[in-house]
Design a protein around this motif. Structure first.
Motif, mmCIF file in Angstrom:
data_model
loop_
_atom_site.group_PDB
_atom_site.id
_atom_site.type_symbol
_atom_site.label_atom_id
_atom_site.label_comp_id
_atom_site.label_asym_id
_atom_site.label_seq_id
_atom_site.Cartn_x
_atom_site.Cartn_y
_atom_site.Cartn_z
ATOM 1 N N GLN A 116 -4.426 36.973 85.185
ATOM 2 C CA GLN A 116 -5.739 37.560 84.900
ATOM 3 C C GLN A 116 -6.822 36.486 84.873
ATOM 4 O OE1 GLN A 116 -4.770 39.496 81.180
ATOM 5 N NE2 GLN A 116 -4.446 41.479 82.164
ATOM 6 N N PHE A 117 -6.495 35.347 84.269
ATOM 7 C CA PHE A 117 -7.443 34.232 84.199
ATOM 8 C C PHE A 117 -7.810 33.766 85.602
ATOM 9 C CE2 PHE A 117 -8.221 29.638 84.110
ATOM 10 C CZ PHE A 117 -9.257 29.569 83.186
ATOM 11 N N SER A 118 -6.791 33.567 86.442
ATOM 12 C CA SER A 118 -7.020 33.104 87.811
ATOM 13 C C SER A 118 -7.847 34.108 88.607
ATOM 14 C CB SER A 118 -5.676 32.868 88.502
ATOM 15 O OG SER A 118 -5.858 32.446 89.833
ATOM 16 N N ALA A 119 -7.535 35.394 88.456
ATOM 17 C CA ALA A 119 -8.265 36.439 89.190
ATOM 18 C C ALA A 119 -9.722 36.500 88.755
ATOM 19 C CB ALA A 119 -7.586 37.787 88.983
ATOM 20 N N ASP A 120 -9.980 36.349 87.455
ATOM 21 C CA ASP A 120 -11.353 36.423 86.952
ATOM 22 C C ASP A 120 -12.172 35.206 87.366
ATOM 23 O OD1 ASP A 120 -10.853 38.833 85.844
ATOM 24 O OD2 ASP A 120 -11.398 38.297 83.800
ATOM 25 N N ILE A 121 -11.524 34.052 87.513
ATOM 26 C CA ILE A 121 -12.241 32.875 88.023
ATOM 27 C C ILE A 121 -12.732 33.153 89.437
ATOM 28 C CG2 ILE A 121 -11.982 30.502 88.825
ATOM 29 C CD1 ILE A 121 -10.166 29.959 86.507
ATOM 30 N N ASP A 122 -11.854 33.689 90.268
ATOM 31 C CA ASP A 122 -12.201 33.965 91.669
ATOM 32 C C ASP A 122 -13.306 35.006 91.781
ATOM 33 O OD1 ASP A 122 -10.287 32.176 92.467
ATOM 34 O OD2 ASP A 122 -8.730 33.688 92.763
ATOM 35 N N VAL B 209 -9.567 23.301 85.367
ATOM 36 C CA VAL B 209 -8.362 22.577 85.766
ATOM 37 C C VAL B 209 -7.253 23.601 85.970
ATOM 38 C CG1 VAL B 209 -6.690 20.798 85.126
ATOM 39 C CG2 VAL B 209 -9.077 20.590 84.391
ATOM 40 N N THR B 210 -6.849 23.801 87.212
ATOM 41 C CA THR B 210 -5.838 24.825 87.515
ATOM 42 C C THR B 210 -4.666 24.257 88.313
ATOM 43 O OG1 THR B 210 -7.022 25.468 89.535
ATOM 44 C CG2 THR B 210 -7.576 26.655 87.515
ATOM 45 N N GLY B 211 -4.528 22.927 88.331
ATOM 46 C CA GLY B 211 -3.506 22.285 89.151
ATOM 47 C C GLY B 211 -2.093 22.757 88.846
ATOM 48 N N ALA C 58 0.132 25.040 91.432
ATOM 49 C CA ALA C 58 1.391 24.475 91.943
ATOM 50 C C ALA C 58 2.568 25.404 91.647
ATOM 51 C CB ALA C 58 1.638 23.104 91.319
ATOM 52 N N MET C 59 2.554 26.033 90.474
ATOM 53 C CA MET C 59 3.626 26.961 90.121
ATOM 54 C C MET C 59 3.649 28.161 91.054
ATOM 55 S SD MET C 59 4.054 27.193 85.982
ATOM 56 C CE MET C 59 2.411 27.837 85.738
ATOM 57 N N ALA D 192 2.488 20.992 80.484
ATOM 58 C CA ALA D 192 1.423 20.744 81.458
ATOM 59 C C ALA D 192 0.335 21.811 81.368
ATOM 60 C CB ALA D 192 2.004 20.716 82.872
ATOM 61 N N LEU D 193 0.729 23.065 81.191
ATOM 62 C CA LEU D 193 -0.245 24.146 81.029
ATOM 63 C C LEU D 193 -1.092 23.932 79.780
ATOM 64 C CD1 LEU D 193 1.848 27.317 81.964
ATOM 65 C CD2 LEU D 193 -0.164 26.473 83.174
ATOM 66 N N THR D 194 -0.451 23.493 78.712
ATOM 67 C CA THR D 194 -1.175 23.231 77.462
ATOM 68 C C THR D 194 -2.232 22.152 77.668
ATOM 69 O OG1 THR D 194 0.748 23.859 76.122
ATOM 70 C CG2 THR D 194 -0.938 22.506 75.055
ATOM 71 N N GLU D 195 -1.862 21.078 78.381
ATOM 72 C CA GLU D 195 -2.822 20.004 78.652
ATOM 73 C C GLU D 195 -3.985 20.516 79.500
ATOM 74 O OE1 GLU D 195 -0.529 16.969 80.490
ATOM 75 O OE2 GLU D 195 0.484 16.345 78.636
ATOM 76 N N ASP D 196 -3.679 21.280 80.542
ATOM 77 C CA ASP D 196 -4.723 21.815 81.427
ATOM 78 C C ASP D 196 -5.682 22.720 80.670
ATOM 79 O OD1 ASP D 196 -3.577 20.457 83.481
ATOM 80 O OD2 ASP D 196 -2.956 22.217 84.640
ATOM 81 N N PHE D 197 -5.129 23.620 79.872
ATOM 82 C CA PHE D 197 -5.991 24.612 79.225
ATOM 83 C C PHE D 197 -6.681 24.083 77.977
ATOM 84 C CE2 PHE D 197 -3.898 27.351 82.197
ATOM 85 C CZ PHE D 197 -4.866 28.299 82.480
ATOM 86 N N ASN D 198 -6.174 23.024 77.397
ATOM 87 C CA ASN D 198 -6.954 22.336 76.357
ATOM 88 C C ASN D 198 -8.205 21.724 76.975
ATOM 89 O OD1 ASN D 198 -5.695 22.696 73.822
ATOM 90 N ND2 ASN D 198 -4.099 21.212 74.326
ATOM 91 N N GLU D 199 -8.051 21.140 78.161
ATOM 92 C CA GLU D 199 -9.201 20.586 78.879
ATOM 93 C C GLU D 199 -10.152 21.699 79.303
ATOM 94 O OE1 GLU D 199 -11.864 18.012 80.625
ATOM 95 O OE2 GLU D 199 -10.192 17.596 79.247
ATOM 96 N N ASN D 200 -9.606 22.830 79.785
ATOM 97 C CA ASN D 200 -10.445 23.966 80.162
ATOM 98 C C ASN D 200 -11.238 24.494 78.968
ATOM 99 O OD1 ASN D 200 -9.693 24.006 82.867
ATOM 100 N ND2 ASN D 200 -7.953 25.360 82.507
ATOM 101 N N LYS D 201 -10.615 24.500 77.816
ATOM 102 C CA LYS D 201 -11.281 24.980 76.605
ATOM 103 C C LYS D 201 -12.483 24.104 76.272
ATOM 104 C CE LYS D 201 -10.285 25.967 71.713
ATOM 105 N NZ LYS D 201 -10.607 27.405 71.726
ATOM 106 N N ILE D 202 -12.294 22.780 76.370
ATOM 107 C CA ILE D 202 -13.387 21.841 76.093
ATOM 108 C C ILE D 202 -14.525 22.032 77.089
ATOM 109 C CG2 ILE D 202 -14.032 19.403 76.086
ATOM 110 C CD1 ILE D 202 -11.165 18.799 75.095
#
Length: 259
Positions: A157-163, A130-132, A136-137, A68-78
């Motif tokens: 780190q990714f989540s903190a930098d987004i915020d 996409v951080t669903g 959730a985790m 699921a993380l791979t799917e989310d972050f592939n979309e984030n990369k695009i």
């Protein structure tokens, strides 16, 4: 298996009964010890099987999360690559407009100015990540299912930098709002021909050129444009940093799933 052990134990008891004068006490003592040993073995086997099942369930759940993380972050990369590309174009066109506004030679074709304004100065991009799965985790505590500590750290780190990156987003939007207020009366002259035709806006070509020149000579607009362009440049660097996190997360997920 316990039945087998009991059968063996009873056989041994029979083999050790030639001298029946030993007495019932030793016989029952041996029997009791044998029962205790069998119970302990049974408990250990049950614990081992239970641990194996729990480990198997945990591995299956971890694989689901990694997928699921791979799917989310592939979309984030695009999404991020697209946003960075558009922001680079926006900064490039804004710089072209700044250069003209600071120059004494402002005899640039009005169409070029309109293009730099609409596609550069008036543009604003923000990546919606996409951080669903990660959210959730964290909320459910399932983040601990991930065995790779480096992956958990990079996700954090990714989540903190987004915020922390939204301050520049909103400040840049504030500059854009102020620029739109200044250029409101010039809007009919600054939009593309297709937009004018679609909206039914009629403006004399002479007036359009005068409006363009008026914008080029507006110092307040220039000041806001410079500030906005600088922030957008910083935002590109910031998003390139996020891009590095995404690549690292995808690499770790791929490695974990391959094991």
């Amino acid at each position: 298996m316990i039945k087998l052990f009991r059968k063996i134990r009873r056989g041994l008891l029979k083999e050790n009964q030639p001298n029946r004068q030993v007495g019932n006490f030793n016989k029952y003592l041996l029997y009791a010890v044998g029962e205790i040993v069998l119970v302990v073995i049974g408990i250990l086997l049950a614990l081992q099987i239970n641990n194996w099942n729990e480990s198997r369930k945990r591995n299956i759940e971890e694989e689901k999360l990694l997928t699921a993380l791979t799917e989310d972050f592939n979309e984030n990369k695009i999404r991020l690559e697209e946003a960075i590309s558009k922001e680079m174009d926006m900064v490039r066109m804004s710089k072209s407009l700044i250069k003209v506004m600071q120059s004494d030679q402002k005899k640039i074709h009005p169409d070029s100015i309109r293009f730099w304004v609409t596609s550069g100065a008036k543009s604003w991009w923000k990546t919606e990540f996409v951080t669903g799965t990660y959210d959730a985790m964290v909320s459910s505590g399932n983040i601990n299912i991930l065995e790779n500590d480096k992956l958990k750290r990079v996700l954090s780190q990714f989540s903190a930098d987004i915020d922390s990156g939204f301050e520049d987003h909103y400040e840049s939007m504030h500059y854009l709002i102020e620029m739109n207020k200044i250029s409101a009366e010039m809007a009919p002259a600054l939009i593309h021909g297709i937009q004018r035709e679609e909206l039914g806006v009629t403006t004399d070509s002479k007036d359009m050129n005068l409006y363009v020149q008026k914008l080029l000579n507006n110092e307040a607009y220039l000041g806001l444009l410079i500030s906005k362009t600088w922030l957008e440049t910083l935002r590109i660097h910031y998003q390139q940093k996020l891009q590095g996190y995404i690549d690292e997360i995808l690499s770790i997920c791929k490695s974990e799933l391959a094991e």
